[in-house]
Design a protein around this motif. Structure first.
Motif, PDB file in Angstrom:
ATOM      1  N   HIS A   1      62.723  65.853   3.856  1.00  0.00           N
ATOM      2  CA  HIS A   1      62.068  65.680   5.147  1.00  0.00           C
ATOM      3  C   HIS A   1      62.695  64.553   5.974  1.00  0.00           C
ATOM      4  CE1 HIS A   1      58.938  67.831   2.815  1.00  0.00           C
ATOM      5  NE2 HIS A   1      58.712  68.424   3.963  1.00  0.00           N
ATOM      6  N   GLY A   2      63.727  63.888   5.442  1.00  0.00           N
ATOM      7  CA  GLY A   2      64.429  62.863   6.191  1.00  0.00           C
ATOM      8  C   GLY A   2      63.587  61.647   6.511  1.00  0.00           C
ATOM      9  N   ARG A   3      62.798  61.176   5.541  1.00  0.00           N
ATOM     10  CA  ARG A   3      61.903  60.047   5.782  1.00  0.00           C
ATOM     11  C   ARG A   3      61.642  59.314   4.471  1.00  0.00           C
ATOM     12  NH1 ARG A   3      56.935  64.288   6.661  1.00  0.00           N
ATOM     13  NH2 ARG A   3      56.367  64.547   4.471  1.00  0.00           N
ATOM     14  N   ARG A   4      60.943  58.202   4.564  1.00  0.00           N
ATOM     15  CA  ARG A   4      60.466  57.553   3.357  1.00  0.00           C
ATOM     16  C   ARG A   4      59.238  58.303   2.835  1.00  0.00           C
ATOM     17  NH1 ARG A   4      61.238  50.987   3.547  1.00  0.00           N
ATOM     18  NH2 ARG A   4      63.246  50.969   4.639  1.00  0.00           N
ATOM     19  N   ALA A   5      59.054  58.238   1.533  1.00  0.00           N
ATOM     20  CA  ALA A   5      57.908  58.904   0.908  1.00  0.00           C
ATOM     21  C   ALA A   5      56.714  57.970   0.980  1.00  0.00           C
ATOM     22  CB  ALA A   5      58.235  59.266  -0.541  1.00  0.00           C
ATOM     23  N   GLY A   6      55.685  58.372   1.726  1.00  0.00           N
ATOM     24  CA  GLY A   6      54.545  57.507   1.976  1.00  0.00           C
ATOM     25  C   GLY A   6      53.347  57.806   1.105  1.00  0.00           C
ATOM     26  N   ILE A   7      52.181  57.476   1.632  1.00  0.00           N
ATOM     27  CA  ILE A   7      50.954  57.498   0.847  1.00  0.00           C
ATOM     28  C   ILE A   7      50.429  58.915   0.602  1.00  0.00           C
ATOM     29  CG2 ILE A   7      49.290  57.320   2.747  1.00  0.00           C
ATOM     30  CD1 ILE A   7      47.947  55.038   1.021  1.00  0.00           C
ATOM     31  N   SER A   8      51.003  59.924   1.253  1.00  0.00           N
ATOM     32  CA  SER A   8      50.613  61.315   0.987  1.00  0.00           C
ATOM     33  C   SER A   8      51.412  61.936  -0.158  1.00  0.00           C
ATOM     34  CB  SER A   8      50.783  62.169   2.250  1.00  0.00           C
ATOM     35  OG  SER A   8      52.132  62.176   2.679  1.00  0.00           O
ATOM     36  N   TYR A   9      52.202  61.127  -0.853  1.00  0.00           N
ATOM     37  CA  TYR A   9      52.984  61.570  -2.007  1.00  0.00           C
ATOM     38  C   TYR A   9      52.323  61.051  -3.284  1.00  0.00           C
ATOM     39  CZ  TYR A   9      56.893  62.589   1.199  1.00  0.00           C
ATOM     40  OH  TYR A   9      57.695  63.087   2.200  1.00  0.00           O
ATOM     41  N   ILE A  10      52.301  61.884  -4.324  1.00  0.00           N
ATOM     42  CA  ILE A  10      51.741  61.501  -5.615  1.00  0.00           C
ATOM     43  C   ILE A  10      52.836  61.643  -6.667  1.00  0.00           C
ATOM     44  CG2 ILE A  10      49.959  61.952  -7.337  1.00  0.00           C
ATOM     45  CD1 ILE A  10      48.384  63.353  -5.038  1.00  0.00           C
ATOM     46  N   SER A  11      53.216  60.537  -7.267  1.00  0.00           N
ATOM     47  CA  SER A  11      54.297  60.541  -8.267  1.00  0.00           C
ATOM     48  C   SER A  11      53.760  60.941  -9.633  1.00  0.00           C
ATOM     49  CB  SER A  11      54.941  59.152  -8.353  1.00  0.00           C
ATOM     50  OG  SER A  11      55.494  58.776  -7.118  1.00  0.00           O
ATOM     51  N   ILE A  12      54.506  61.822 -10.301  1.00  0.00           N
ATOM     52  CA  ILE A  12      54.148  62.234 -11.655  1.00  0.00           C
ATOM     53  C   ILE A  12      55.112  61.645 -12.684  1.00  0.00           C
ATOM     54  CG2 ILE A  12      53.835  64.188 -13.226  1.00  0.00           C
ATOM     55  CD1 ILE A  12      51.646  63.958 -11.125  1.00  0.00           C
ATOM     56  N   ALA A  13      56.417  61.761 -12.448  1.00  0.00           N
ATOM     57  CA  ALA A  13      57.386  61.290 -13.444  1.00  0.00           C
ATOM     58  C   ALA A  13      58.705  60.951 -12.777  1.00  0.00           C
ATOM     59  CB  ALA A  13      57.603  62.359 -14.519  1.00  0.00           C
ATOM     60  N   THR A  14      59.460  60.045 -13.409  1.00  0.00           N
ATOM     61  CA  THR A  14      60.781  59.656 -12.919  1.00  0.00           C
ATOM     62  C   THR A  14      61.809  59.834 -14.029  1.00  0.00           C
ATOM     63  OG1 THR A  14      60.480  57.331 -13.563  1.00  0.00           O
ATOM     64  CG2 THR A  14      59.795  57.956 -11.330  1.00  0.00           C
ATOM     65  N   GLY A  15      63.076  60.020 -13.620  1.00  0.00           N
ATOM     66  CA  GLY A  15      64.131  60.187 -14.606  1.00  0.00           C
ATOM     67  C   GLY A  15      65.497  60.216 -13.966  1.00  0.00           C
ATOM     68  N   ARG A  16      66.499  60.588 -14.754  1.00  0.00           N
ATOM     69  CA  ARG A  16      67.872  60.673 -14.234  1.00  0.00           C
ATOM     70  C   ARG A  16      68.018  61.844 -13.277  1.00  0.00           C
ATOM     71  NH1 ARG A  16      70.543  61.169 -19.987  1.00  0.00           N
ATOM     72  NH2 ARG A  16      68.663  62.460 -20.101  1.00  0.00           N
ATOM     73  N   ASP A  17      67.378  62.958 -13.620  1.00  0.00           N
ATOM     74  CA  ASP A  17      67.413  64.163 -12.791  1.00  0.00           C
ATOM     75  C   ASP A  17      66.258  65.064 -13.236  1.00  0.00           C
ATOM     76  OD1 ASP A  17      68.260  65.538 -15.126  1.00  0.00           O
ATOM     77  OD2 ASP A  17      70.375  65.338 -14.599  1.00  0.00           O
ATOM     78  N   TYR A  18      66.246  66.296 -12.734  1.00  0.00           N
ATOM     79  CA  TYR A  18      65.139  67.203 -13.028  1.00  0.00           C
ATOM     80  C   TYR A  18      64.934  67.429 -14.521  1.00  0.00           C
ATOM     81  CZ  TYR A  18      62.518  71.511 -13.577  1.00  0.00           C
ATOM     82  OH  TYR A  18      61.604  72.446 -14.000  1.00  0.00           O
ATOM     83  N   PHE A  19      66.026  67.489 -15.278  1.00  0.00           N
ATOM     84  CA  PHE A  19      65.903  67.789 -16.701  1.00  0.00           C
ATOM     85  C   PHE A  19      65.020  66.777 -17.427  1.00  0.00           C
ATOM     86  CE2 PHE A  19      70.216  70.215 -16.924  1.00  0.00           C
ATOM     87  CZ  PHE A  19      69.583  71.372 -16.491  1.00  0.00           C
ATOM     88  N   ASP A  20      64.971  65.531 -16.958  1.00  0.00           N
ATOM     89  CA  ASP A  20      64.141  64.508 -17.597  1.00  0.00           C
ATOM     90  C   ASP A  20      62.657  64.689 -17.312  1.00  0.00           C
ATOM     91  OD1 ASP A  20      66.168  63.143 -18.874  1.00  0.00           O
ATOM     92  OD2 ASP A  20      66.407  61.635 -17.311  1.00  0.00           O
ATOM     93  N   VAL A  21      62.319  65.408 -16.250  1.00  0.00           N
ATOM     94  CA  VAL A  21      60.924  65.419 -15.794  1.00  0.00           C
ATOM     95  C   VAL A  21      60.356  66.828 -15.620  1.00  0.00           C
ATOM     96  CG1 VAL A  21      61.215  63.198 -14.630  1.00  0.00           C
ATOM     97  CG2 VAL A  21      61.611  65.300 -13.346  1.00  0.00           C
ATOM     98  N   ALA A  22      60.989  67.816 -16.208  1.00  0.00           N
ATOM     99  CA  ALA A  22      60.499  69.195 -16.073  1.00  0.00           C
ATOM    100  C   ALA A  22      59.016  69.265 -16.449  1.00  0.00           C
ATOM    101  CB  ALA A  22      61.306  70.125 -16.964  1.00  0.00           C
ATOM    102  N   PRO A  23      58.169  69.836 -15.601  1.00  0.00           N
ATOM    103  CA  PRO A  23      56.720  69.839 -15.885  1.00  0.00           C
ATOM    104  C   PRO A  23      56.345  70.559 -17.172  1.00  0.00           C
ATOM    105  CG  PRO A  23      57.140  70.388 -13.574  1.00  0.00           C
ATOM    106  CD  PRO A  23      58.471  70.405 -14.279  1.00  0.00           C
ATOM    107  N   THR A  24      57.070  71.637 -17.501  1.00  0.00           N
ATOM    108  CA  THR A  24      56.745  72.399 -18.703  1.00  0.00           C
ATOM    109  C   THR A  24      58.015  72.742 -19.467  1.00  0.00           C
ATOM    110  OG1 THR A  24      56.885  74.575 -17.618  1.00  0.00           O
ATOM    111  CG2 THR A  24      54.751  73.456 -17.550  1.00  0.00           C
ATOM    112  N   SER A  25      57.921  72.667 -20.764  1.00  0.00           N
ATOM    113  CA  SER A  25      59.006  73.115 -21.643  1.00  0.00           C
ATOM    114  C   SER A  25      58.415  73.287 -23.033  1.00  0.00           C
ATOM    115  CB  SER A  25      60.167  72.104 -21.668  1.00  0.00           C
ATOM    116  OG  SER A  25      59.720  70.830 -22.104  1.00  0.00           O
TER     117      SER A  25
END
Length: 312
Positions: free
Chosen positions: A256-280
């Motif tokens: 969206h070309g902006r900073r992520a504000g208060i309407s964003y909810i963080s679940i997980a962080t990592g190197r890339d998607y493979f670190d944080v896949a919701p289900t496996s």
């Protein structure tokens, strides 16, 4: 919400979900959110020894975000559940189910608050030199084209947060949002060549460019109000003047070309998607299962800035 929650069933039945389109998010100081997620796996026949890994639960604390309450229900009568944290501090749910006749449902209710009064998001300065945030990963390995862009962006002479802003804006302007041209295995270089993709691809390209420009950065998986699926963005970590033991975390959303504000909810962080896949997971059977999902993410309470109210 701030005074504590009643039992979860009562809380769910009495909560009002506000229309996020009616909220002026630039003025919101405090927000309370409900995440209701339903995952259903169906199989052609019985399966055994299901080992399910879920990364759908936010950490207890992530900057100004706090997890207030959560519950996970599983339809199978026999299930072993292990809650643990990975090396990024992400909340992991590991479940073992010995036998499933034909289908299984996982249902999660999560209450989260964000309060901008808590101030900037700081972490230990050790993260600034963590190789996972500075080196390429499976999905962020650069090619010559991406290296050329990093050199071009660096030549502008801007550094730190200003350079991160430039990278975020560049990815937003360069990419075109498109479904079904990439998948979860698409690398940053492949999405860059297509000049198309979804939020995951935007995040991987920004991560690649940040790391090439020596800006420590990590992938964020979470939710954005108004978005249908899981959203992805980037956190850049930078030193803090006068605070040698701290790193400041700034979240950018290149989609969206902006900073992520208060309407964003963080679940997980990592190197890339493979670190944080919701289900496996894995199981024993000769056939594949089918996953279907439903999700509701809504704001249940919000408050505008007190300083702004006093000024008016």
């Amino acid at each position: 919400m701030k005074q504590g929650l009643p039992d979860l069933e009562t809380a769910i039945s009495t909560l009002d979900i506000h229309n996020h389109h009616n909220v002026d998010w630039s003025r919101v100081q405090y927000g309370a959110y409900l995440i209701h997620q339903h995952l259903r796996y169906e199989y052609p026949g019985p399966i055994s020894d299901l080992r399910q890994h879920l990364m759908i639960l936010p950490p207890v604390q992530h900057g100004d975000q706090c997890r207030i309450e959560h519950r996970l229900t599983v339809t199978n009568p026999v299930v072993e559940t292990l809650y643990q944290h990975d090396t990024f501090g992400n909340a992991e749910l590991k479940l073992f189910i010995p036998y499933i006749k034909q289908a299984i449902d996982f249902e999660a209710w999560i209450f989260v608050e964000r309060n901008a009064e808590h101030g900037p998001h700081y972490l230990s300065a050790d993260w600034l030199t963590d190789p996972r945030l500075l080196s390429s990963s499976a999905l962020t390995r650069p090619n010559d084209a991406l290296r050329d862009v990093a050199v071009m962006l660096s030549r502008g002479g801007r550094q730190g947060i200003d350079l991160a802003e430039d990278i975020n804006a560049w990815v937003y302007q360069f990419m075109n949002y498109a479904h079904e041209v990439t998948d979860i295995d698409t690398t940053a270089a492949q999405a860059f060549a297509l000049q198309q993709g979804v939020c995951q691809d935007y995040a991987h390209i920004m991560l690649t460019l940040c790391r090439l420009c020596d800006l420590p950065a990590r992938y964020v998986s979470g939710h954005l109000l108004g978005e249908g699926g899981t959203h992805a963005w980037v956190e850049v970590l930078l030193p803090v003047a006068g605070m040698p033991g701290k790193a400041q975390v700034t979240a950018f959303d290149p989609t969206h070309g902006r900073r992520a504000g208060i309407s964003y909810i963080s679940i997980a962080t990592g190197r890339d998607y493979f670190d944080v896949a919701p289900t496996s997971g894995s199981y024993r059977a000769s056939y594949r299962g089918q996953l279907s999902t439903r999700k509701i993410v809504g704001v249940t309470m919000y408050e505008y800035s007190k300083l702004e109210s006093q000024a008016s």
